[in-house]
Design a protein around this motif. Sequence first.
Motif, short mmCIF file in Angstrom:
data_model
loop_
_atom_site.label_atom_id
_atom_site.label_comp_id
_atom_site.label_asym_id
_atom_site.label_seq_id
_atom_site.Cartn_x
_atom_site.Cartn_y
_atom_site.Cartn_z
N ASP A 19 -8.81 15.03 1.74
CA ASP A 19 -8.61 14.89 0.29
C ASP A 19 -9.97 14.90 -0.39
O ASP A 19 -10.78 14.00 -0.21
CB ASP A 19 -7.89 13.56 0.03
CG ASP A 19 -7.72 13.22 -1.45
OD1 ASP A 19 -8.32 13.90 -2.31
OD2 ASP A 19 -7.00 12.25 -1.74
N GLN A 40 -10.39 10.57 -7.25
CA GLN A 40 -10.68 10.24 -5.87
C GLN A 40 -9.98 8.97 -5.42
O GLN A 40 -9.65 8.81 -4.24
CB GLN A 40 -12.21 10.07 -5.74
CG GLN A 40 -12.72 9.94 -4.33
CD GLN A 40 -14.23 9.82 -4.34
OE1 GLN A 40 -14.84 9.64 -5.38
NE2 GLN A 40 -14.84 9.91 -3.17
N ILE A 41 -9.71 8.05 -6.33
CA ILE A 41 -9.23 6.73 -5.96
C ILE A 41 -7.73 6.59 -6.17
O ILE A 41 -7.01 6.09 -5.31
CB ILE A 41 -10.00 5.66 -6.75
CG1 ILE A 41 -11.49 5.74 -6.43
CG2 ILE A 41 -9.46 4.26 -6.45
CD1 ILE A 41 -12.37 4.90 -7.33
N GLU A 42 -7.21 7.04 -7.32
CA GLU A 42 -5.81 6.80 -7.64
C GLU A 42 -5.10 8.05 -8.14
O GLU A 42 -4.15 7.97 -8.91
CB GLU A 42 -5.70 5.69 -8.69
CG GLU A 42 -6.49 5.96 -9.96
CD GLU A 42 -6.55 4.77 -10.92
OE1 GLU A 42 -6.28 3.65 -10.45
OE2 GLU A 42 -6.86 4.98 -12.10
N GLY A 65 -4.05 12.11 -3.51
CA GLY A 65 -3.96 11.00 -2.56
C GLY A 65 -2.52 10.52 -2.40
O GLY A 65 -2.08 10.20 -1.28
N ARG A 66 -1.78 10.46 -3.50
CA ARG A 66 -0.37 10.07 -3.44
C ARG A 66 0.42 11.07 -2.61
O ARG A 66 1.25 10.69 -1.75
CB ARG A 66 0.16 10.00 -4.88
CG ARG A 66 1.65 9.72 -5.02
CD ARG A 66 2.03 9.76 -6.51
NE ARG A 66 3.46 9.66 -6.73
CZ ARG A 66 4.14 8.52 -6.81
NH1 ARG A 66 3.50 7.38 -6.69
NH2 ARG A 66 5.44 8.51 -7.02
N GLY A 111 -0.79 11.06 1.15
CA GLY A 111 -0.42 9.79 1.75
C GLY A 111 1.06 9.74 2.10
O GLY A 111 1.45 9.29 3.19
N ASN A 145 -9.40 10.49 3.77
CA ASN A 145 -9.85 10.18 2.42
C ASN A 145 -11.37 10.35 2.32
O ASN A 145 -12.09 10.21 3.30
CB ASN A 145 -9.46 8.73 2.11
CG ASN A 145 -9.88 8.31 0.71
OD1 ASN A 145 -9.73 9.07 -0.23
ND2 ASN A 145 -10.40 7.11 0.59
N TRP A 192 -14.28 8.48 0.51
CA TRP A 192 -14.33 7.18 -0.17
C TRP A 192 -15.51 6.98 -1.10
O TRP A 192 -15.49 6.08 -1.94
CB TRP A 192 -14.29 6.04 0.84
CG TRP A 192 -15.48 5.89 1.77
CD1 TRP A 192 -15.55 6.32 3.05
CD2 TRP A 192 -16.71 5.20 1.53
NE1 TRP A 192 -16.75 5.98 3.63
CE2 TRP A 192 -17.49 5.28 2.71
CE3 TRP A 192 -17.24 4.52 0.43
CZ2 TRP A 192 -18.76 4.72 2.82
CZ3 TRP A 192 -18.52 3.98 0.54
CH2 TRP A 192 -19.26 4.07 1.73
N ASN A 197 -1.88 6.40 -2.04
CA ASN A 197 -3.26 6.11 -1.64
C ASN A 197 -3.38 5.65 -0.19
O ASN A 197 -4.36 5.02 0.19
CB ASN A 197 -3.91 5.08 -2.57
CG ASN A 197 -5.41 5.31 -2.70
OD1 ASN A 197 -5.88 6.42 -2.51
ND2 ASN A 197 -6.14 4.27 -3.02
N TRP A 245 -4.25 6.31 3.59
CA TRP A 245 -5.06 7.26 4.34
C TRP A 245 -5.08 6.85 5.81
O TRP A 245 -4.87 5.69 6.16
CB TRP A 245 -6.49 7.34 3.78
CG TRP A 245 -7.15 6.03 3.48
CD1 TRP A 245 -7.23 5.42 2.27
CD2 TRP A 245 -7.84 5.16 4.41
NE1 TRP A 245 -7.92 4.22 2.37
CE2 TRP A 245 -8.30 4.05 3.67
CE3 TRP A 245 -8.10 5.21 5.78
CZ2 TRP A 245 -9.01 3.00 4.27
CZ3 TRP A 245 -8.81 4.18 6.37
CH2 TRP A 245 -9.26 3.09 5.62
N SER A 297 -10.97 7.49 6.62
CA SER A 297 -11.69 7.54 5.34
C SER A 297 -13.18 7.65 5.64
O SER A 297 -13.73 6.80 6.35
CB SER A 297 -11.40 6.31 4.50
OG SER A 297 -11.97 6.41 3.21
#
Length: 849
Positions: free
Chosen positions: A172, A188-190, A194-195, A198, A205, A207, A442, A444, A447
């Motif tokens: 990702d 990158q975070i939310e 990622g959804r 995941g 991921n 990070w 989110n 993973w 990471s």
Amino acid sequence: MSFSNEKLALLQDSLNINRRDFLKTSAAAGAAVSLGLKPEPAKAFAYEPYPRDDELETVVTSCAHNCGSRHMLVAHKKGDVIVRLSSDDGRYQQGGAFGKDTFEEPQLRACLRGRSYRSRLYSAERLLYPMIRVGARGEGKFKRASWDEALGMVAQRMEELKAKYGPTALLDQSYAGASYGVLHKSDQIEGLLGRFLGMYGCRTNSWSVPSYQATTFSSRTTFGTIEDGNEDDTFAHSKLIIMWGWNPAYTFHGGNTFYYMRMAKQKGCKFVVIDPQHTDSASSYDAWWIPIRPNTDAAMMAGMAYYIFANNLQDQQFINRFVQGMDPGTMPHWAHGQESFKDYISGRSDGVAKTPEWAADICGVPAKDIIKLAHMYATTKPAALKASWAPGRNAYGEQYNRMAAALQAMTGNIGKLGGCAEGVGKAWHAEGIAYPYDEFANVWYASIKSDRWAHCVLNYPNVKREEIGLWPRNDERDGVPPNIRGIFWQGSDWFNQLTNINKEIAAIKKLDMVVCMDSTITPSGLWADVLLPIATHFERHDVALPWYKGHYYIHRPKVIEPLGESKTDLQVFTELAYRLGFGERFNPKANRNYFHHNDAVDESYLREWWVNKVMHHQHVTMPWEEFKKRGVYKFKLPRPHVAFQDNIEKGVAWSTPSGKIEIFSSTLAQTKDWTKTQYGYYIPAIPKWIEPWESLNSPKTQKFPFHMITPHPRWRTHSIFHNIPWLRETYTQEITLNASDAKRLGIKTGDTLEVWNDRGGIVLPAFTTERCMPGVVIVYEGAWMDLDEDGWDRAGNPDFLTLDEPSPAGGFAYNTILVNLRKATNGRTHRPGWDKQKTARSHVFRRDY
């Protein structure tokens, strides 16, 4: 009317007419004037007449990118075409009127980047159809494909890679480059990628955040949060503003920064800039410029701390109440006898006093200037030390940020109006997500540090966890490096932007699948297998958030229908999820038809977000329909937002293990095995000066005598807008060097230079000036790479020269670069971009191979 012979000759030459014809024309014109004839209105147009304002529909929307703000754009459209863009003029918010612009509700005016967005929307590089690679990876040869063919290919390869290589096979690499909103979110975070990955059960991921990871580490370690910023109106109350590595003329953290800093200037606030170059901000505020050797900021700050302690200028009452580890008296009982910050600064623990003279030898700033600045900061109340992100983008950059936090704490400038605790600088909290929470969001399965993916791919399986910043897990996968076989880029031109691009090029050739989701054909896209055309923020329904600072929401309606066959990120991921068996879980409000008709579903998500989060949690009374009609909601805060004000005034504990500001970190002090952390390498419990891998103090200068820094330009947002002609006319990608260095080497402004080190080489023109300290060269980041046959980058992208070694806390060493330079040889030339000849390479993507 009469003309001299000289003027007649000039006019004849310019108009290419003879004297007799000219005199006839002049006489006729004179006769017309004498007869009182009125000139006819001009009716000639080079193309269709430009529409008048009363013929255009006006729609409020916003900018979309992570430039340091996110402000209002007003689209003026005719039919389904945006004719021009303007910005906030005060009339759109509740109770607004034309010209309204107040301290509490300032206009959210867009900069030139935002105002130029029409050129990006309709650019020749606009990606309009799904494309599949037909040439070698990186060759840039693609054929047009249907959505069914492109998504079928992606889904099939995902299934093959997951089955063969396991749940870490897909990397990702989303970022907030092009799709940042509360619903259509690349982040990158939310974010949505990622959804999606995941839920699919196959995700490695990334990070670390390239812009400010060292700063994030410092803020969380020191304060327990990254919400350590004030809103920018508090600058108006400062009596001293120290801009450390910060050039708000180019990279403002909050869109009205200049407005409030100008107010401070008018009230007599003093400004100081610590930077290797004399920036436009230094000029704007008539600031005291202190040039400093790059990557030595922590040493200068240590010298300031020594002076403050030695002269008893610290705010001891503040320290005793709120700070852990500043001196032996504030150490926790369990750490009795361990080194405090004051022990280190005084030299009590290591025998080296961090005096201003000691610091001067390292950073190149005279000791008298270090003393003067330390005295100013310690005795001026309130004072704002704005420790910007740039000096943290260095080897051991976390030590600079932590040292800055120590200075902010020891002077008692935290939690006070006009003071500053900023590292990351995130201020007012926005409700940022409109799609529903899911237990697999989110998730993973490995990471790693973002710019170590290439190292991981090239060295797998013989790679140590500390080499790639592998995040610890509580299962059998702990310590197992990911077997990365494919990459998704969503809203991310990271192939052009991460460190050590030549290493990335070697790694990407080993992958089995590379997918790029973007609205524009970017350099990253050239290296992809599949290009998926994503609708811009003008072509989908969403709400814009302020960018780390600012307290407002801007409605983003679908201004025009998506160009070509563009789809939103949410449409693409929903359709892929259905093909992979979890479509209903991924997008619970939609059915399979969402790929073709998404408006009602998007409206439902956004309305629910407004009612349940904004109205309920933030006590907003304005209904959703009125917000849509007005286009913007500006919050009026009951008091200026000052980070940690309640901690100081009401005794609220910090979110750290001790409940205090931790200059001595409880977590770091008690870490036993650093290889089993995401950092991989030892980080001292207190801020310290640590010699970087490369600097002007390094013996490596014998081979590479110049230290390069890579600031953010104001005419791009990283690599975004690089292809916009308007902005390209304002600046040429170039290398800035000191005039004395240039004279010694026989270099003049405009000469084409080769710049190189052991990682790669770039070609670009020189600009010589006194506004850059000797021994330092400056190349702005973000130019779109353009390789010649020898692998040299003709566009001048500095990340061909950066090193991808991991700084312990995850920071990126974008400004830790030693280079050499010379006038270009072997016929090497600089190519400023894909449109040098005013033609675009987009024809490559329209051919049928």
